[in-house]
Design a protein around this motif. Structure first.
Motif, mmCIF file in Angstrom:
data_model
loop_
_atom_site.group_PDB
_atom_site.id
_atom_site.type_symbol
_atom_site.label_atom_id
_atom_site.label_comp_id
_atom_site.label_asym_id
_atom_site.label_seq_id
_atom_site.Cartn_x
_atom_site.Cartn_y
_atom_site.Cartn_z
ATOM 1 N N ALA A 1 22.100 -96.010 3.984
ATOM 2 C CA ALA A 1 21.353 -97.205 3.580
ATOM 3 C C ALA A 1 22.529 -97.990 2.510
ATOM 4 C CB ALA A 1 20.421 -96.782 2.280
ATOM 5 N N PRO A 2 22.307 -99.394 2.459
ATOM 6 C CA PRO A 2 21.311 -100.062 3.114
ATOM 7 C C PRO A 2 21.683 -100.756 4.341
ATOM 8 C CG PRO A 2 22.855 -101.642 1.880
ATOM 9 C CD PRO A 2 23.388 -100.179 1.939
ATOM 10 N N TRP A 3 22.573 -100.138 5.164
ATOM 11 C CA TRP A 3 23.068 -100.785 6.439
ATOM 12 C C TRP A 3 22.454 -100.315 7.602
ATOM 13 C CZ3 TRP A 3 25.719 -104.571 4.933
ATOM 14 C CH2 TRP A 3 26.559 -104.618 3.765
ATOM 15 N N VAL A 4 22.087 -98.974 7.507
ATOM 16 C CA VAL A 4 21.512 -98.410 8.917
ATOM 17 C C VAL A 4 20.031 -97.876 8.588
ATOM 18 C CG1 VAL A 4 21.760 -96.897 11.245
ATOM 19 C CG2 VAL A 4 23.637 -97.946 9.728
ATOM 20 N N ARG A 5 18.850 -98.184 9.278
ATOM 21 C CA ARG A 5 17.913 -97.362 9.211
ATOM 22 C C ARG A 5 17.604 -96.171 9.979
ATOM 23 N NH1 ARG A 5 13.807 -99.605 11.024
ATOM 24 N NH2 ARG A 5 14.602 -100.958 12.385
ATOM 25 N N VAL A 6 17.354 -95.133 9.186
ATOM 26 C CA VAL A 6 17.408 -93.724 9.965
ATOM 27 C C VAL A 6 15.866 -93.306 9.687
ATOM 28 C CG1 VAL A 6 18.169 -91.549 10.128
ATOM 29 C CG2 VAL A 6 19.813 -93.454 9.366
ATOM 30 N N ASN A 7 15.342 -93.193 10.938
ATOM 31 C CA ASN A 7 13.876 -92.616 11.138
ATOM 32 C C ASN A 7 13.763 -91.882 12.247
ATOM 33 O OD1 ASN A 7 12.433 -94.426 9.165
ATOM 34 N ND2 ASN A 7 13.769 -95.963 10.177
ATOM 35 N N ALA A 8 12.481 -91.224 12.448
ATOM 36 C CA ALA A 8 12.299 -90.325 13.357
ATOM 37 C C ALA A 8 10.818 -90.579 13.787
ATOM 38 C CB ALA A 8 12.373 -88.901 12.940
ATOM 39 N N VAL A 9 10.595 -89.975 15.044
ATOM 40 C CA VAL A 9 9.275 -89.858 15.649
ATOM 41 C C VAL A 9 8.863 -88.227 16.005
ATOM 42 C CG1 VAL A 9 7.794 -90.311 17.488
ATOM 43 C CG2 VAL A 9 9.428 -92.049 16.731
ATOM 44 N N ALA A 10 7.936 -87.908 15.462
ATOM 45 C CA ALA A 10 7.503 -86.343 15.680
ATOM 46 C C ALA A 10 6.382 -86.148 16.518
ATOM 47 C CB ALA A 10 7.111 -85.467 14.198
ATOM 48 N N PRO A 11 6.560 -86.083 17.873
ATOM 49 C CA PRO A 11 5.561 -86.013 18.927
ATOM 50 C C PRO A 11 5.165 -84.526 18.567
ATOM 51 C CG PRO A 11 7.440 -86.550 20.128
ATOM 52 C CD PRO A 11 7.914 -86.131 18.790
ATOM 53 N N GLY A 12 3.627 -84.450 19.055
ATOM 54 C CA GLY A 12 3.017 -83.034 19.220
ATOM 55 C C GLY A 12 3.107 -82.588 20.628
ATOM 56 N N GLY A 13 2.293 -81.478 20.891
ATOM 57 C CA GLY A 13 2.562 -81.017 22.300
ATOM 58 C C GLY A 13 2.350 -82.198 23.420
ATOM 59 N N THR A 14 3.342 -82.377 24.366
ATOM 60 C CA THR A 14 3.352 -83.191 25.092
ATOM 61 C C THR A 14 3.872 -82.743 26.576
ATOM 62 O OG1 THR A 14 4.317 -84.668 23.403
ATOM 63 C CG2 THR A 14 4.682 -85.243 25.667
#
Ligand SMILES: NC(=O)c1ccc[n+]([C@@H]2O[C@H](COP(=O)([O-])OP(=O)(O)OC[C@H]3O[C@@H](n4cnc5c(N)ncnc54)[C@H](O)[C@@H]3O)[C@@H](O)[C@H]2O)c1
Length: 285
Positions: A175-188
């Motif tokens: 921060a503040p330059w790069v946003r770092v996020n995640a997606v946490a899928p369930g059983g797929t």
């Protein structure tokens, strides 16, 4: 107008499963995508489907040189890098520690962590300069196994918890330059690969979690508040939201849990509303 018009993305392990659904959706939202995988056939299929919007590279997420080559490729072919999705991952066939032979336990650890943790860190290391240049986004495919036990064995669960730590620390560091996020899928419903240390099937191919009984449709639906066993496409919009510099502008260090509601499972019942439709409308809906 798509949410990712003019953006350039890398998706690791995008040849199949959740990564492939993300590639398809990113292209539909206007992005150009560099897709990596170990399986060249899958990459050729994606190139044929998407024409100039997609270029595939056989590259191993476990190697820094391969990650650097992929980033260079994105810049050479598409001119920049806005989004890096660290998606490549492996399962562990829900193997409990007591069932891993002593002579396999170190290899089992190594093979899962090499992809699920080291692969994310090496991708981050290779991409950071270009992401700072573009004020871009780094996205990690986490899992319900980043929060709860029993969605895998000890190797998978601990690797996905570790990857959550990467999201939080890099969200802070970048921060503040790069946003770092995640997606946490369930059983797929995917054929997630299993490292060799967990055994091979009768054809000498890595055994896939798909065949594990607790990954059956009815079993996953039974234990999930929304009664869902997801398809890879069900998570794609979440990856678009965290990638979008306009729509996901205020998000960093966060995780979108796309898991059918595992965080609201009750102690007495999986879900509280099983009889709600019947109470109001006299039928099961
Ligand atoms: N399937 C699920 O139920 C589920 C749930 C939550 C999270 N996830 C996560 O989703 C991600 C994708 O898994 P999936 O279920 O779509 O499985 P998948 O096997 O269909 O897709 C993963 C892809 O990554 C590739 N890959 C494996 N090792 C690689 C490496 N070293 N370098 C480059 N590519 C590599 C594989 O060839 C494969 O095409 C993983 O991080 C997994 O942990 C899966």
């Amino acid at each position: 107008m798509g949410w990712l018009d003019g953006e350039v993305a890398i998706v690791t392990g995008g040849g199949s499963g959740i990564g492939r659904a993300v590639v398809n959706r990113y292209v539909a939202e206007g992005a150009k995508v560099v897709v990596t995988d170990l399986d060249e056939t899958l990459l050729k299929e994606l190139e044929a489907e998407h024409g100039e919007a997609v270029t595939g590279l056989v590259a191993d997420a476990r190697l820094i040189e391969d990650n650097q080559r992929v980033v260079r490729h994105a810049v050479e072919v598409f001119g920049k890098l806005d989004i890096f999705v660290a998606n490549a991952g492996m399962g562990d066939r829900f193997t409990e520690i007591v069932d891993i032979p002593d002579d396999k336990v170190a290899d089992a650890y190594q093979q899962v962590f090499d992809v699920n943790v080291k692969g994310v860190i090496l991708g981050a290391k290779a991409a950071v300069k270009e992401l700072v240049r573009s004020s871009g986004a780094f996205i990690v495919t986490l899992s319900n196994s980043s929060f709860y036990p029993d969605g895998g064995g000890v190797m998978y669960i601990s690797s996905k918890h570790a990857a959550l730590g990467i999201v939080r620390q890099l969200g802070h560091e970048w921060a503040p330059w790069v946003r770092v996020n995640a997606v946490a899928p369930g059983g797929t419903k995917t054929n997630i690969r299993i490292p060799e240390a967990f055994g091979l099937d009768e054809n000498g191919k890595p055994i896939r979690a798909h065949s594990h009984p607790s990954n059956a449709d009815s079993e996953v639906e039974r234990v999930t508040p929304l009664r869902t066993h997801s398809d890879p496409e069900d998570h794609a919009a979440a990856f678009v939201l965290v990638a979008s510099r306009t729509q996901g502008k205020a998000m960093t260090g966060t995780v979108i849990e796309s898991d059918g509601g595992l965080g609201v499972r009750g102690l007495r019942r999986v879900r509280g509303g099983d009889d709600l439709h019947r109470r109001f409308f006299g039928d099961e809906g």
